[in-house]
Design an enzyme around this catalytic site. Sequence first.
Site, PDB file in Angstrom:
ATOM      1  N   ILE A  38       0.815  -1.212   0.000  1.00 60.20           N
ATOM      2  CA  ILE A  38       0.000   0.000   0.000  1.00 60.20           C
ATOM      3  C   ILE A  38       0.846   1.260   0.000  1.00 60.20           C
ATOM      4  O   ILE A  38       0.327   2.361  -0.065  1.00 60.20           O
ATOM      5  CB  ILE A  38      -1.011   0.032   1.167  1.00 60.20           C
ATOM      6  CG1 ILE A  38      -0.307  -0.232   2.491  1.00 60.20           C
ATOM      7  CG2 ILE A  38      -2.124  -0.949   0.923  1.00 60.20           C
ATOM      8  CD1 ILE A  38      -1.264  -0.168   3.673  1.00 60.20           C
ATOM      9  N   GLY A  39       2.134   1.122   0.052  1.00 55.23           N
ATOM     10  CA  GLY A  39       2.946   2.330  -0.014  1.00 55.23           C
ATOM     11  C   GLY A  39       4.417   1.993   0.023  1.00 55.23           C
ATOM     12  O   GLY A  39       4.812   0.927   0.461  1.00 55.23           O
TER      13      GLY A  39
ATOM     14  N   GLY B 259      11.541   1.839   3.207  1.00 54.76           N
ATOM     15  CA  GLY B 259      10.961   0.524   3.055  1.00 54.76           C
ATOM     16  C   GLY B 259       9.567   0.586   2.475  1.00 54.76           C
ATOM     17  O   GLY B 259       9.174   1.589   1.903  1.00 54.76           O
TER      18      GLY B 259
ATOM     19  N   LYS C  28       5.038  -2.245   8.140  1.00 51.89           N
ATOM     20  CA  LYS C  28       6.079  -1.456   7.498  1.00 51.89           C
ATOM     21  C   LYS C  28       7.368  -2.250   7.560  1.00 51.89           C
ATOM     22  O   LYS C  28       7.901  -2.499   8.634  1.00 51.89           O
ATOM     23  CB  LYS C  28       6.219  -0.127   8.235  1.00 51.89           C
ATOM     24  CG  LYS C  28       7.318   0.763   7.733  1.00 51.89           C
ATOM     25  CD  LYS C  28       7.124   2.138   8.326  1.00 51.89           C
ATOM     26  CE  LYS C  28       8.321   3.043   8.171  1.00 51.89           C
ATOM     27  NZ  LYS C  28       8.101   4.287   8.904  1.00 51.89           N
TER      28      LYS C  28
ATOM     29  N   ASP D 278       8.903  15.184  10.316  1.00 50.44           N
ATOM     30  CA  ASP D 278       8.531  14.729   8.971  1.00 50.44           C
ATOM     31  C   ASP D 278       7.022  14.863   8.776  1.00 50.44           C
ATOM     32  O   ASP D 278       6.348  13.961   8.301  1.00 50.44           O
ATOM     33  CB  ASP D 278       8.966  13.271   8.799  1.00 50.44           C
ATOM     34  CG  ASP D 278       9.044  12.882   7.330  1.00 50.44           C
ATOM     35  OD1 ASP D 278       8.989  13.784   6.465  1.00 50.44           O
ATOM     36  OD2 ASP D 278       9.149  11.671   7.045  1.00 50.44           O
TER      37      ASP D 278
END
Length: 880
Positions: A717-718, A723, A740, A845
């Site tokens: 999904i991303g 990573g 993740k 971030d």
Amino acid sequence: MLLMRHSMLLAKLAVLIVLPFLLLCYGVGNVYCSTIHENREDLRSLLDFKKRISSDPNGALMSNWTTNTHFCQWNGVNCTSTPPYRVRELILTGLNLGGEISSSLGNLTSLNYLDLSNNSFHGPIPLLNKLQNLEYLLLGSNLLQGVIPDALTNCSNLVTLDLSGNNLNGLIPPRISFLTKLAYIKLYSNHVTGEIPASLRNITNLQLVHFSKNQLNGRIPDEVMQMPNLMELHLNQNNLSGSIPEVWQMPNILVLDLSVNNLSGRIPRALSNVSSLQGLSLASNMLGSTLPSNIGDALPNLTILYLGENYFEGHIPASLGNPPGLGVIDLSSNYFTGQIPNSLGNLSQLSSLNLDQNMLQSTDNEGWEFIHALGKCRSLKKLSLSINRLQGAIPNSIVNLSSTLTYLLMSENNLSGTVPPRIGRFSSLVQLSLDQNYLTGTIEEWVGNMTKLERLNLRSNSFVGIIPPSIGQLTRLTYLFLAENQFTGFIPPSFGNLKSLSELHLSYNNFKGGIPSELGSFRVLTILNLSSNRFSGGIPETLGKFEQIQTIQMDQNILTGNVPSTFRTLNTLSRLNLSHNNLSGPLPDFLNDLKSLTKLDISYNNFQGEVPTDGVFANATIISLNDNPGLCGGATDLHLRSCHVGNKRVGVVNYLIKILIPIFGFMSLVLLVYFLFLEKKTRRANASEQSFGEHFEKVTYNDLAQATRDFSESNLIGRGSYGSVYRGKLKESKMEVAVKVFDLEMQGAERSFLSECEALRSIQHRNLLPIITACSTVDKVGNVFKALVYELMPNGSLDTWLHHKGDEEAPKRLGLTKIISIAINVADALDYLHYDCGRPTVHCDLKPSNILLDDDMNALLGDFGIARFYQGPQSHGRFS
Ligand SMILES: *[C@@H]1O[C@H](CO)[C@@H](O)[C@H](O)[C@H]1NC(C)=O
Ligand SMILES: *[C@@H]1O[C@H](CO)[C@@H](O)[C@H](O)[C@H]1NC(C)=O
Ligand SMILES: *[C@@H]1O[C@H](CO)[C@@H](O)[C@H](O)[C@H]1NC(C)=O
Ligand SMILES: *[C@@H]1O[C@H](CO)[C@@H](O)[C@H](O)[C@H]1NC(C)=O
Ligand SMILES: *[C@@H]1O[C@H](CO)[C@@H](O)[C@H](O)[C@H]1NC(C)=O
Ligand SMILES: *[C@@H]1O[C@H](CO)[C@@H](O)[C@H](O)[C@H]1NC(C)=O
Ligand SMILES: *[C@@H]1O[C@H](CO)[C@@H](O)[C@H](O)[C@H]1NC(C)=O
Ligand SMILES: *[C@@H]1O[C@H](CO)[C@@H](O)[C@H](O)[C@H]1NC(C)=O
Ligand SMILES: *[C@@H]1O[C@H](CO)[C@@H](O)[C@H](O)[C@H]1NC(C)=O
Ligand SMILES: *[C@@H]1O[C@H](CO)[C@@H](O)[C@H](O)[C@H]1NC(C)=O
């Protein structure tokens, strides 16, 4: 006196009579020799054979293959017993002879036995078609090339043909069935291609067919499984495909090895026609379905059964407990389910039982009864049950297994509870693997008694307590894995006895105290992993004595001092991780000289001074130096401050930063406070409901692989800088999660993982993405694997709502109230991070892709990969 003279006369007379007779005999001898010299053909052939031999290191031929002696007396030569004396046998084996085999041997027409095996002959097999008397042709273990000559099939009396262990290629001669007397044919370990000729069936005397380790392809011809006198059939390690022939008529078969091919389908029912079978191997194919339930009854003489690495499923047939001589069973890497049959306990000869990597279960006492039953197998040496679904405590009855046990492997199950202390009585154990379970308790009571242990793996359990001094008795240990447990205390000095250790893994425990200087005497150590403990004090100088060390990991401890200068001799060292310690002092001046070093991490310490630009320091992607405030210089990619102060431009930039950040920060704060007041009242009610408590779920690599279908693209999904994120569903808790996975090849990924763990360890807030757990382990192939598991946010990230991607169905829309509510959520989260979470944390971030939306469109802040913690006034106002 007269009598005496008389007898002398008689003697002279006798001599006169006997002498010509003796001469005559001598003459007969000459005649004998000359008739042999007439047979010059075999002599010429042998001399020509000798001439073509280029190397004879033992002098086997040189010593007496000369015309001074008759060739029938030459080494390795044996002749027919009656004239004309012809060469009957030529046996020159294991003499390191080199060169080509002369085709003159094809003129030794009386040759019956030719054995040139186990030498270094190269070139082609010579033309031997005239050798009608040849029964034994043994050319195995040489360097012969080319094809198997079809003309060989003219040696119609051949009984044994051994061409194994050469570099022969091409096909099996199509006319092979012309060799009607053939009983033994060995072509194994060559590069023979093509199909197995069906005509083998016509060689009714065949007893042994050994074609393994070639590149034979196609199906196994039905005829091959119908040879009445066949005793051994070895077709393993080829490229045979298709299903196994259905009809087997081999009433004398003893060994059938079809392993390591590409055979598919199921085991034919015809198995029950081969009751003579002793060894059966079908391992490493693509065979499937269930095993015939009567397999054990159909094969009463079975001693060895290899069925590993296939797709077999269903239960292990109870009948496998019936062949009285069955000693070795390997059913590993299949899909067997159900319980392990207790009947296996009837196998009094059982020495090895390998059921690794199946889906075998034991959920209750009944499921564990097989252990009790196996207690009757008094020859059991190897028991491997790793990677199954065995559950609950290891039963006490395990101590009744044979005391001859040398391998006990139960890794990667769901074992819990304590290990029965009497397991220590297995004093012959060479390997004990209980890793990746949920075992608890201490190891003090039993570990010291297994004095023959070479490998001990207890990694990733919940063992507590100390490493007892008795561990020093395990002097043969080569691999010791105690990582990822809750061991405490000091490393005992007796540890120094483990001088054969090659790998030592103590990471992720609570060990404390100094690193014992005795470790330095582990001369063959290649991996030393002490990461994430509470080791303190200096790094012992003795560690510089390692002679084969490749990896040293001591990160995340509280080590002080500098790297000992003795490290300058570690010429084999390739990975050094000392990050997250309190090491200090000048950056060691020899790290750039360590030629093998390919990975260096000394971040989060207090090293000082100028970073070199050569050696390991030349490549910014393989070193990590950050958060050592005193370091400067180095390669430009490192972006460290210059060691030479006075650069004006940098000064101005710094100045601007110093002014702008507070201003910008103040303005953000004002906005933030405004939003806070606006919404806070309405949201008080459901605050703190979502907290996830102290208990983190434990997941393994396999759980995550399973949850994400082996990290398939479809679940991706991303993808981020460190990573990839996958969607998945945890099997145990049925929870939808986002996983993740850190790409540890990326520089900074590991740091990002640690940073995120560190951040999420202590903070929780309704607007921070809740973490379910972290996973730091190794994957199937042994690579380090790090991942974080979060709750899955059904509405994705804010980014996908704001920046509409071209090919999506309908554009997503956010109303003004939603936008404001999201802004407030984020402000809430930041407020908490900056002021309320005990340790001020800066996210660093903040961007739409890191803001996730739950099913009620509440915003949750995620990705703490580069978050920083503010440590208070003593750190000179820096975030570190
Ligand atoms: C030579 O062959 C004969 C007959 O086969 C046999 O009896 C004898 O042992 C052999 N000699 C050697 C040295 O092999
Ligand atoms: C081959 O010959 C070597 C000596 O040259 C010997 O050590 C070895 O055992 C032999 N191998 C076989 C299989 O006969
Ligand atoms: C084999 O014998 C034939 C006939 O005597 C001869 O012509 C030929 O050269 C011989 N072959 C070899 C390789 O010695
Ligand atoms: C092999 O034998 C067959 C028939 O016996 C014959 O026709 C053929 O010429 C022989 N081949 C060689 C190479 O000797
Ligand atoms: C086997 O021999 C039979 C009779 O001699 C013959 O008809 C058949 O073709 C042979 N089979 C093969 C595969 O060569
Ligand atoms: C094995 O056989 C298959 C066909 O069955 C072929 O495609 C493949 O190239 C072969 N592999 C090797 C290594 O010969
Ligand atoms: C094995 O056989 C299957 C078909 O049964 C084929 O798809 C596969 O490529 C084969 N594998 C090899 C290594 O030849
Ligand atoms: C099994 O082995 C025994 C002893 O070696 C032998 O007598 C018997 O015939 C064998 N059974 C079968 C079915 O071959
Ligand atoms: C370990 O060995 C010692 C000395 O041989 C013995 O006293 C002790 O009972 C043994 N422990 C176990 C668990 O077998
Ligand atoms: C730096 O190291 C990485 C990883 O080993 C390598 O891929 C890269 O080529 C190296 N770069 C240089 C300039 O040597």
